[in-house]
Design a protein around this motif. Sequence first.
Motif, PDB file in Angstrom:
ATOM      1  N   ASP A  21       0.834  -1.204   0.000  1.00  0.00           N
ATOM      2  CA  ASP A  21       0.000   0.000   0.000  1.00  0.00           C
ATOM      3  C   ASP A  21       0.869   1.255   0.000  1.00  0.00           C
ATOM      4  OD1 ASP A  21      -2.253  -1.565   0.012  1.00  0.00           O
ATOM      5  OD2 ASP A  21      -2.695  -1.287   2.140  1.00  0.00           O
ATOM      6  N   GLY A  22       1.943   1.224   0.793  1.00  0.00           N
ATOM      7  CA  GLY A  22       2.810   2.395   0.902  1.00  0.00           C
ATOM      8  C   GLY A  22       3.506   2.733  -0.398  1.00  0.00           C
ATOM      9  N   LEU A  23       3.791   1.722  -1.210  1.00  0.00           N
ATOM     10  CA  LEU A  23       4.435   1.949  -2.502  1.00  0.00           C
ATOM     11  C   LEU A  23       3.422   2.069  -3.638  1.00  0.00           C
ATOM     12  CD1 LEU A  23       7.611  -0.352  -2.437  1.00  0.00           C
ATOM     13  CD2 LEU A  23       7.385   2.047  -1.807  1.00  0.00           C
ATOM     14  N   GLY A  24       2.146   1.940  -3.301  1.00  0.00           N
ATOM     15  CA  GLY A  24       1.106   2.074  -4.325  1.00  0.00           C
ATOM     16  C   GLY A  24       1.094   0.927  -5.321  1.00  0.00           C
ATOM     17  N   LEU A  25       1.394  -0.282  -4.856  1.00  0.00           N
ATOM     18  CA  LEU A  25       1.448  -1.454  -5.734  1.00  0.00           C
ATOM     19  C   LEU A  25       0.196  -2.301  -5.524  1.00  0.00           C
ATOM     20  CD1 LEU A  25       5.193  -2.421  -5.180  1.00  0.00           C
ATOM     21  CD2 LEU A  25       4.206  -1.268  -7.168  1.00  0.00           C
ATOM     22  N   ASP A  26      -0.591  -2.451  -6.569  1.00  0.00           N
ATOM     23  CA  ASP A  26      -1.833  -3.217  -6.466  1.00  0.00           C
ATOM     24  C   ASP A  26      -1.602  -4.707  -6.630  1.00  0.00           C
ATOM     25  OD1 ASP A  26      -3.385  -0.922  -6.106  1.00  0.00           O
ATOM     26  OD2 ASP A  26      -3.516  -0.596  -8.266  1.00  0.00           O
ATOM     27  N   ARG A  27      -0.666  -5.090  -7.518  1.00  0.00           N
ATOM     28  CA  ARG A  27      -0.493  -6.503  -7.860  1.00  0.00           C
ATOM     29  C   ARG A  27       0.980  -6.776  -8.141  1.00  0.00           C
ATOM     30  NH1 ARG A  27      -2.726  -9.957 -12.601  1.00  0.00           N
ATOM     31  NH2 ARG A  27      -3.577 -11.788 -11.557  1.00  0.00           N
ATOM     32  N   VAL A  28       1.503  -7.862  -7.595  1.00  0.00           N
ATOM     33  CA  VAL A  28       2.929  -8.156  -7.737  1.00  0.00           C
ATOM     34  C   VAL A  28       3.134  -9.656  -7.942  1.00  0.00           C
ATOM     35  CG1 VAL A  28       3.713  -6.220  -6.320  1.00  0.00           C
ATOM     36  CG2 VAL A  28       3.176  -8.409  -5.216  1.00  0.00           C
ATOM     37  N   ASP A  29       4.289  -9.991  -8.487  1.00  0.00           N
ATOM     38  CA  ASP A  29       4.793 -11.355  -8.396  1.00  0.00           C
ATOM     39  C   ASP A  29       5.527 -11.463  -7.068  1.00  0.00           C
ATOM     40  OD1 ASP A  29       4.101 -12.398 -11.056  1.00  0.00           O
ATOM     41  OD2 ASP A  29       5.507 -10.886 -11.777  1.00  0.00           O
TER      42      ASP A  29
ATOM     43  N   ARG B 107      -3.953  -9.494  -5.295  1.00  0.00           N
ATOM     44  CA  ARG B 107      -2.683  -8.772  -5.190  1.00  0.00           C
ATOM     45  C   ARG B 107      -1.482  -9.614  -5.620  1.00  0.00           C
ATOM     46  NH1 ARG B 107      -2.984  -4.090  -0.794  1.00  0.00           N
ATOM     47  NH2 ARG B 107      -1.743  -3.202  -2.498  1.00  0.00           N
ATOM     48  N   VAL B 108      -1.704 -10.900  -5.889  1.00  0.00           N
ATOM     49  CA  VAL B 108      -0.596 -11.785  -6.259  1.00  0.00           C
ATOM     50  C   VAL B 108      -0.835 -12.327  -7.662  1.00  0.00           C
ATOM     51  CG1 VAL B 108       0.688 -13.871  -5.670  1.00  0.00           C
ATOM     52  CG2 VAL B 108      -0.238 -12.426  -3.850  1.00  0.00           C
ATOM     53  N   ARG B 109       0.035 -11.957  -8.582  1.00  0.00           N
ATOM     54  CA  ARG B 109      -0.086 -12.438  -9.959  1.00  0.00           C
ATOM     55  C   ARG B 109       0.495 -13.837 -10.089  1.00  0.00           C
ATOM     56  NH1 ARG B 109       2.516 -12.326 -15.133  1.00  0.00           N
ATOM     57  NH2 ARG B 109       4.486 -11.881 -14.104  1.00  0.00           N
ATOM     58  N   SER B 110       1.737 -14.006  -9.633  1.00  0.00           N
ATOM     59  CA  SER B 110       2.395 -15.311  -9.629  1.00  0.00           C
ATOM     60  C   SER B 110       3.126 -15.487  -8.308  1.00  0.00           C
ATOM     61  CB  SER B 110       3.401 -15.427 -10.782  1.00  0.00           C
ATOM     62  OG  SER B 110       2.749 -15.351 -12.031  1.00  0.00           O
ATOM     63  N   LEU B 111       3.237 -16.737  -7.865  1.00  0.00           N
ATOM     64  CA  LEU B 111       3.831 -17.058  -6.574  1.00  0.00           C
ATOM     65  C   LEU B 111       4.929 -18.085  -6.759  1.00  0.00           C
ATOM     66  CD1 LEU B 111       3.797 -17.183  -3.406  1.00  0.00           C
ATOM     67  CD2 LEU B 111       1.964 -18.882  -3.627  1.00  0.00           C
ATOM     68  N   VAL B 112       6.103 -17.808  -6.171  1.00  0.00           N
ATOM     69  CA  VAL B 112       7.219 -18.755  -6.170  1.00  0.00           C
ATOM     70  C   VAL B 112       7.631 -18.988  -4.729  1.00  0.00           C
ATOM     71  CG1 VAL B 112       9.590 -19.221  -6.910  1.00  0.00           C
ATOM     72  CG2 VAL B 112       8.047 -17.930  -8.415  1.00  0.00           C
ATOM     73  N   THR B 113       7.708 -20.243  -4.312  1.00  0.00           N
ATOM     74  CA  THR B 113       8.161 -20.549  -2.958  1.00  0.00           C
ATOM     75  C   THR B 113       9.448 -21.364  -3.013  1.00  0.00           C
ATOM     76  OG1 THR B 113       6.889 -22.613  -2.751  1.00  0.00           O
ATOM     77  CG2 THR B 113       5.793 -20.561  -2.113  1.00  0.00           C
ATOM     78  N   ILE B 114      10.241 -21.241  -1.942  1.00  0.00           N
ATOM     79  CA  ILE B 114      11.516 -21.956  -1.820  1.00  0.00           C
ATOM     80  C   ILE B 114      11.489 -22.729  -0.508  1.00  0.00           C
ATOM     81  CG2 ILE B 114      14.025 -21.748  -1.845  1.00  0.00           C
ATOM     82  CD1 ILE B 114      13.545 -18.810  -2.863  1.00  0.00           C
ATOM     83  N   GLY B 115      11.178 -24.020  -0.569  1.00  0.00           N
ATOM     84  CA  GLY B 115      11.179 -24.861   0.623  1.00  0.00           C
ATOM     85  C   GLY B 115      10.228 -24.376   1.707  1.00  0.00           C
TER      86      GLY B 115
ATOM     87  N   ALA C  91      -4.057 -25.872   5.201  1.00  0.00           N
ATOM     88  CA  ALA C  91      -5.373 -26.419   4.869  1.00  0.00           C
ATOM     89  C   ALA C  91      -6.160 -25.489   3.953  1.00  0.00           C
ATOM     90  CB  ALA C  91      -6.168 -26.676   6.147  1.00  0.00           C
ATOM     91  N   MET C  92      -5.632 -24.299   3.703  1.00  0.00           N
ATOM     92  CA  MET C  92      -6.306 -23.304   2.871  1.00  0.00           C
ATOM     93  C   MET C  92      -5.613 -23.113   1.516  1.00  0.00           C
ATOM     94  SD  MET C  92      -8.904 -22.110   4.653  1.00  0.00           S
ATOM     95  CE  MET C  92      -9.143 -23.819   5.166  1.00  0.00           C
ATOM     96  N   LEU C  93      -4.623 -23.944   1.219  1.00  0.00           N
ATOM     97  CA  LEU C  93      -3.840 -23.741  -0.002  1.00  0.00           C
ATOM     98  C   LEU C  93      -4.682 -23.893  -1.271  1.00  0.00           C
ATOM     99  CD1 LEU C  93      -0.521 -25.585   0.976  1.00  0.00           C
ATOM    100  CD2 LEU C  93      -0.936 -23.115   0.904  1.00  0.00           C
ATOM    101  N   HIS C  94      -5.785 -24.615  -1.186  1.00  0.00           N
ATOM    102  CA  HIS C  94      -6.648 -24.780  -2.365  1.00  0.00           C
ATOM    103  C   HIS C  94      -7.289 -23.473  -2.800  1.00  0.00           C
ATOM    104  CE1 HIS C  94      -9.322 -25.069   1.125  1.00  0.00           C
ATOM    105  NE2 HIS C  94     -10.294 -24.667   0.330  1.00  0.00           N
ATOM    106  N   LYS C  95      -7.217 -22.434  -1.941  1.00  0.00           N
ATOM    107  CA  LYS C  95      -7.812 -21.141  -2.263  1.00  0.00           C
ATOM    108  C   LYS C  95      -6.881 -20.254  -3.087  1.00  0.00           C
ATOM    109  CE  LYS C  95     -10.957 -20.859   1.687  1.00  0.00           C
ATOM    110  NZ  LYS C  95     -11.448 -20.000   2.806  1.00  0.00           N
ATOM    111  N   ILE C  96      -5.627 -20.686  -3.257  1.00  0.00           N
ATOM    112  CA  ILE C  96      -4.676 -19.877  -4.017  1.00  0.00           C
ATOM    113  C   ILE C  96      -5.067 -19.873  -5.491  1.00  0.00           C
ATOM    114  CG2 ILE C  96      -2.270 -19.727  -4.809  1.00  0.00           C
ATOM    115  CD1 ILE C  96      -1.386 -20.709  -2.095  1.00  0.00           C
ATOM    116  N   LYS C  97      -5.249 -18.702  -6.042  1.00  0.00           N
ATOM    117  CA  LYS C  97      -5.621 -18.556  -7.450  1.00  0.00           C
ATOM    118  C   LYS C  97      -4.413 -18.245  -8.329  1.00  0.00           C
ATOM    119  CE  LYS C  97     -10.442 -17.110  -6.790  1.00  0.00           C
ATOM    120  NZ  LYS C  97     -10.524 -17.483  -5.382  1.00  0.00           N
ATOM    121  N   ALA C  98      -3.335 -17.776  -7.733  1.00  0.00           N
ATOM    122  CA  ALA C  98      -2.155 -17.378  -8.497  1.00  0.00           C
ATOM    123  C   ALA C  98      -1.439 -18.591  -9.084  1.00  0.00           C
ATOM    124  CB  ALA C  98      -1.186 -16.605  -7.596  1.00  0.00           C
TER     125      ALA C  98
END
Length: 282
Positions: free
Chosen positions: A86-94, A115-123, A214-221
Amino acid sequence: MLKELATENGVLRYYDVGPSTTAPPLLLLHGSGPGVTGWRNYEGNLPALSQHFRCLVLEFPGFGVSDPTDQHPMMAAPASVISFLDGLGLDRVDVIGNSMGGIVAAQLAINHPDRVRSLVTIGGMGKNIFSPFPGEGINLLMEFTDDPTRERLVQWLRSMVFDQSIVTDEMVETRWEQATQPETLDFSRRMYGSAAMAARAASAADSDAAPYWAMLHKIKARTLITWGRDDRVSPVDMALLPMRTIPDVEVHVFPNCGHWVMIEQKDAWEATVLAFLQRGAA
């Protein structure tokens, strides 16, 4: 250059690296542990990533760079991300998140899908299926947090990597200096002290609230899960649950690699992540 963003909950500090502020924004969230910072997690990856993205490396409250917080660091992190965007005025990010940062990124994608276009996780993101919890690396982290010595710090650092040569004397001294600062050590004990871990387990057992996994099925990104095959902190079987429940997900497991995939398999990881992110942009 370290920048500052004033928020109602204190100053957040971050790095802003990239071709220009008009480049696609890529938020990088760090993991936890003694002496960790966002810069130390991702410094080596920024030259490659910043050729294509405006890389924003956020320093979470409670780890010695951004202002401290009265909350548990894991509880303060998600709100700090929203305040930052919000502080940087960013609506959507990877978003890229390492370990704890991956959990925070997943929570962001669950609770703020727009607010999340694509998601990458590391371990670190998911749930132990075949391996015991806590894992070897977490137990070593608790031992260091309860009684911080250089020997325990070295044992924990060595559990993070497959290639033991990565743990240099310089790394140990740098981590030791920050990890033993009174304020930083206090925050570490809130997360990984044996008493805190026991209290967290008891609270989870008594709670009616669903855990994040248990909520990971809600991820749309669109999601890319990356993991080190030889991870001794968060064993690779943890990836099975998110692999089966996140709707649009890919998994890449790197051989001869521990918990710090972005460091230990730097070139291969960068190529995999850039291909994924750029494919999504196209």
